[in-house]
Design an enzyme around this catalytic site. Structure first.
Site, PDB file in Angstrom:
ATOM      1  N   GLU A   1       0.972  -1.216  -0.034  1.00  0.00           N
ATOM      2  CA  GLU A   1      -0.040   0.009   0.212  1.00  0.00           C
ATOM      3  C   GLU A   1       0.865   1.430   0.062  1.00  0.00           C
ATOM      4  O   GLU A   1       1.791   1.132   0.550  1.00  0.00           O
ATOM      5  CB  GLU A   1      -0.824  -0.062   1.272  1.00  0.00           C
ATOM      6  CG  GLU A   1      -1.824  -1.051   1.499  1.00  0.00           C
ATOM      7  CD  GLU A   1      -2.543  -1.065   2.833  1.00  0.00           C
ATOM      8  OE1 GLU A   1      -2.944  -2.179   3.117  1.00  0.00           O
ATOM      9  OE2 GLU A   1      -2.314   0.068   3.441  1.00  0.00           O
TER      10      GLU A   1
ATOM     11  N   CYS B   1       5.284  -7.465   7.635  1.00  0.00           N
ATOM     12  CA  CYS B   1       6.151  -6.981   8.850  1.00  0.00           C
ATOM     13  C   CYS B   1       6.402  -8.112   9.981  1.00  0.00           C
ATOM     14  O   CYS B   1       5.257  -8.941  10.056  1.00  0.00           O
ATOM     15  CB  CYS B   1       5.559  -5.687   9.375  1.00  0.00           C
ATOM     16  SG  CYS B   1       6.625  -4.902  10.635  1.00  0.00           S
TER      17      CYS B   1
ATOM     18  N   CYS C   1       3.432   8.411   1.483  1.00  0.00           N
ATOM     19  CA  CYS C   1       3.899   7.367   2.535  1.00  0.00           C
ATOM     20  C   CYS C   1       4.106   5.935   1.623  1.00  0.00           C
ATOM     21  O   CYS C   1       3.126   5.535   1.209  1.00  0.00           O
ATOM     22  CB  CYS C   1       2.591   7.370   3.503  1.00  0.00           C
ATOM     23  SG  CYS C   1       2.950   5.843   4.648  1.00  0.00           S
TER      24      CYS C   1
ATOM     25  N   CYS D   1      -1.409  -2.666  15.081  1.00  0.00           N
ATOM     26  CA  CYS D   1      -0.814  -2.380  13.715  1.00  0.00           C
ATOM     27  C   CYS D   1      -1.489  -3.425  12.816  1.00  0.00           C
ATOM     28  O   CYS D   1      -1.232  -4.610  13.219  1.00  0.00           O
ATOM     29  CB  CYS D   1       0.617  -2.185  13.511  1.00  0.00           C
ATOM     30  SG  CYS D   1       0.786  -1.869  11.939  1.00  0.00           S
TER      31      CYS D   1
ATOM     32  N   CYS E   1      -2.375   1.791   8.182  1.00  0.00           N
ATOM     33  CA  CYS E   1      -1.469   0.721   7.967  1.00  0.00           C
ATOM     34  C   CYS E   1      -1.796  -0.741   7.564  1.00  0.00           C
ATOM     35  O   CYS E   1      -2.267  -1.319   8.500  1.00  0.00           O
ATOM     36  CB  CYS E   1      -0.120   0.737   8.725  1.00  0.00           C
ATOM     37  SG  CYS E   1       0.957   2.014   8.675  1.00  0.00           S
TER      38      CYS E   1
ATOM     39  N   CYS F   1       3.723  -5.314  16.388  1.00  0.00           N
ATOM     40  CA  CYS F   1       3.073  -4.101  17.063  1.00  0.00           C
ATOM     41  C   CYS F   1       1.450  -4.343  17.325  1.00  0.00           C
ATOM     42  O   CYS F   1       0.955  -4.685  16.287  1.00  0.00           O
ATOM     43  CB  CYS F   1       3.230  -2.821  16.431  1.00  0.00           C
ATOM     44  SG  CYS F   1       5.005  -2.157  16.467  1.00  0.00           S
TER      45      CYS F   1
HETATM   46  N1  SAH Z   1       7.653  -0.018  11.259  1.00  0.00           N
HETATM   47  C1  SAH Z   1       7.907   1.373  11.129  1.00  0.00           C
HETATM   48  C2  SAH Z   1       6.983   2.001   9.974  1.00  0.00           C
HETATM   49  C3  SAH Z   1       5.791   1.692   9.854  1.00  0.00           C
HETATM   50  S1  SAH Z   1       4.404   2.067  10.855  1.00  0.00           S
HETATM   51  C4  SAH Z   1       7.452   1.846  12.522  1.00  0.00           C
HETATM   52  O1  SAH Z   1       7.206   1.099  13.169  1.00  0.00           O
HETATM   53  O2  SAH Z   1       7.730   3.140  13.090  1.00  0.00           O
HETATM   54  C5  SAH Z   1       4.187   3.873  10.730  1.00  0.00           C
HETATM   55  C6  SAH Z   1       3.620   4.475  12.162  1.00  0.00           C
HETATM   56  O3  SAH Z   1       2.302   3.964  12.114  1.00  0.00           O
HETATM   57  C7  SAH Z   1       4.306   3.744  13.241  1.00  0.00           C
HETATM   58  O4  SAH Z   1       4.449   5.024  14.120  1.00  0.00           O
HETATM   59  C8  SAH Z   1       3.171   3.018  13.804  1.00  0.00           C
HETATM   60  O5  SAH Z   1       3.402   2.795  15.272  1.00  0.00           O
HETATM   61  C9  SAH Z   1       1.958   3.535  13.402  1.00  0.00           C
HETATM   62  N2  SAH Z   1       0.787   2.831  13.424  1.00  0.00           N
HETATM   63  C10 SAH Z   1       0.653   1.342  13.133  1.00  0.00           C
HETATM   64  N3  SAH Z   1      -0.654   1.031  13.271  1.00  0.00           N
HETATM   65  C11 SAH Z   1      -1.206   2.042  13.794  1.00  0.00           C
HETATM   66  C12 SAH Z   1      -2.596   2.461  14.187  1.00  0.00           C
HETATM   67  N4  SAH Z   1      -3.426   1.464  14.123  1.00  0.00           N
HETATM   68  N5  SAH Z   1      -2.967   3.497  14.747  1.00  0.00           N
HETATM   69  C13 SAH Z   1      -1.839   4.646  14.934  1.00  0.00           C
HETATM   70  N6  SAH Z   1      -0.549   4.281  14.443  1.00  0.00           N
HETATM   71  C14 SAH Z   1      -0.493   3.363  13.860  1.00  0.00           C
END
Ligand code: SAH
Length: 357
Positions: A98, A118, A111, A125, A338, A122
């Site tokens: 995406e 991944c 973006c 996410c 994401c 997390c």
């Molecule tokens: N892996 C990298 C970049 C991709 S995620 C990282 O962790 O930074 C990009 C950003 O979106 C990160 O700050 C991540 O924590 C955040 N993110 C992912 N899922 C999210 C969600 N459901 N709500 C808000 N932020 C989110």
């Protein structure tokens, strides 16, 4: 793409130096490489036949040796609220990634994803739910931009590596992508307009710092105590907050650049007065900016927050001397969180054919 093309060299992943070496090895003049590089990265011509200042014989050779690792728009969602466009791209091997194109007052920002899926897991996410498949090649990161620019008829002035994937877990390809993106004979976008976001892979933060690139490092912090952070971000069990902050200080010292800390505000998880105390204590004296994000809803998870809760947390931080902004939510009507589109596409069929460019 056919099996035949897969054995060819992915020309869009080559630096100018690498291309020069190959071209000289073909008994051609070195300057031909720059011509080809400019056709690809400036004129965005990916068909060797159309490179009119290259001899017919060399064009034939190029066709035999190289392939262009293209990607195709499988699905496109346009926000009716703010012109945000989200692309679901199909890669040459059938996987999906995406990309989100956003319009700001100063221009367009994009973006991009760095991996198919991944590994970081997390909890909040959507990318974590769909799992990891593979790293993206430099060309596949770059083409997300080139295709979006072509489709929308715009040039982007900023790039953020915040889509699917952990950029520092695909380090070499991401670094190569950055050098292609910013090459003066190619796309020529200053790295000052690029942000790279990481969940905190500490050794790679040191490595990046030593390269002294002019990009902005964003660190996804999301919680200022180890127990809480380890619960929502498994990477914290490997590199804890102390190690992470030490690496961030090193980064700031060695690059002279300020760091942005990303903090997804989540009700009942990381937004109490105590959380604000801990965060303020952790970041005091560090040259940084805090970006608060109201957590995006992911349907498999129950995490939630409101914009007002994020604003209230910003107030709590301000009282403790830490400046924070609440990130503007773009594309709220098109599932811009994401990994949501890719996950849905994968579960709905490994997508049914179609939409070929
Ligand atoms: N892996 C990298 C970049 C991709 S995620 C990282 O962790 O930074 C990009 C950003 O979106 C990160 O700050 C991540 O924590 C955040 N993110 C992912 N899922 C999210 C969600 N459901 N709500 C808000 N932020 C989110």
């Amino acid at each position: 793409m056919s099996g035949d093309t897969l054995e060819k060299i992915d020309i869009l992943s080559l630096t100018l130096d690498e291309l020069e070496q190959i071209i000289v090895g073909m008994d051609e003049k070195k300057f031909r490489a720059k011509q080809i590089f400019q056709w690809l990265h400036v004129k965005r011509v990916f068909d060797f036949e159309k490179m009119t200042d290259i001899s017919a014989q060399l064009r034939l050779h190029l066709n035999k040796i190289f392939c262009v690792n293209g990607l195709f728009v499988q699905k496109k969602l346009e926000s009716s609220i703010d012109n945000t466009v989200k692309y679901l791209y199909r890669l040459s091997d059938g996987n999906f990634v995406e990309t989100v194109l956003m319009e700001y007052s100063y221009g367009y920002s994009i973006c991009v994803s760095t991996q198919v899926g991944c590994k970081m897991g997390c909890r909040f996410c959507a990318s974590a739910i769909a799992g990891y498949v593979r790293d993206l090649a430099p060309s596949e990161i770059l083409m997300q931009i080139y295709e979006a620019e072509k489709d929308a008829g715009v040039r982007v002035s900023g790039v953020v590596l915040m889509g699917i994937g952990e950029p520092l877990d695909n380090f070499d390809n991401v670094i190569k992508f950055l050098s292609l993106l910013s090459h003066k004979d190619g796309n020529n976008l200053s790295l000052r307009h690029v942000s790279l976001s990481t969940c905190g892979i500490v050794p790679k933060i040191y490595e990046l710092a030593d390269m002294k690139l002019q990009l902005t490092l964003s660190v996804s912090l999301h919680c200022a105590d180890n127990k809480g952070r380890s619960e929502i971000m498994p990477v914290n069990r490997v590199y804890d907050i102390d190690e992470l902050i030490k690496a961030c200080r090193y980064y700031i010292e060695h690059t002279g650049r300020r760091i942005t800390f990303e903090y997804a505000v989540i009700d009942d998880v990381n937004s109490s007065a105590k959380d604000a105390d801990r965060l303020a204590a952790l970041l005091r004296g560090i040259n940084c900016h805090v970006n608060l994000i109201p957590v995006n809803k992911v349907k498999e998870r129950s995490y939630h927050t409101s914009r007002s809760a994020a604003a209230a947390f910003a107030d709590q931080l301000a009282k403790r001397g830490i400046n924070a902004t609440v990130r503007r939510t773009l594309g709220s009507d098109i599932e811009a969180a994401c990994g949501q589109l890719r996950r849905d596409a994968d579960s709905h069929n490994k997508i049914k054919g179609g939409a070929e460019a």
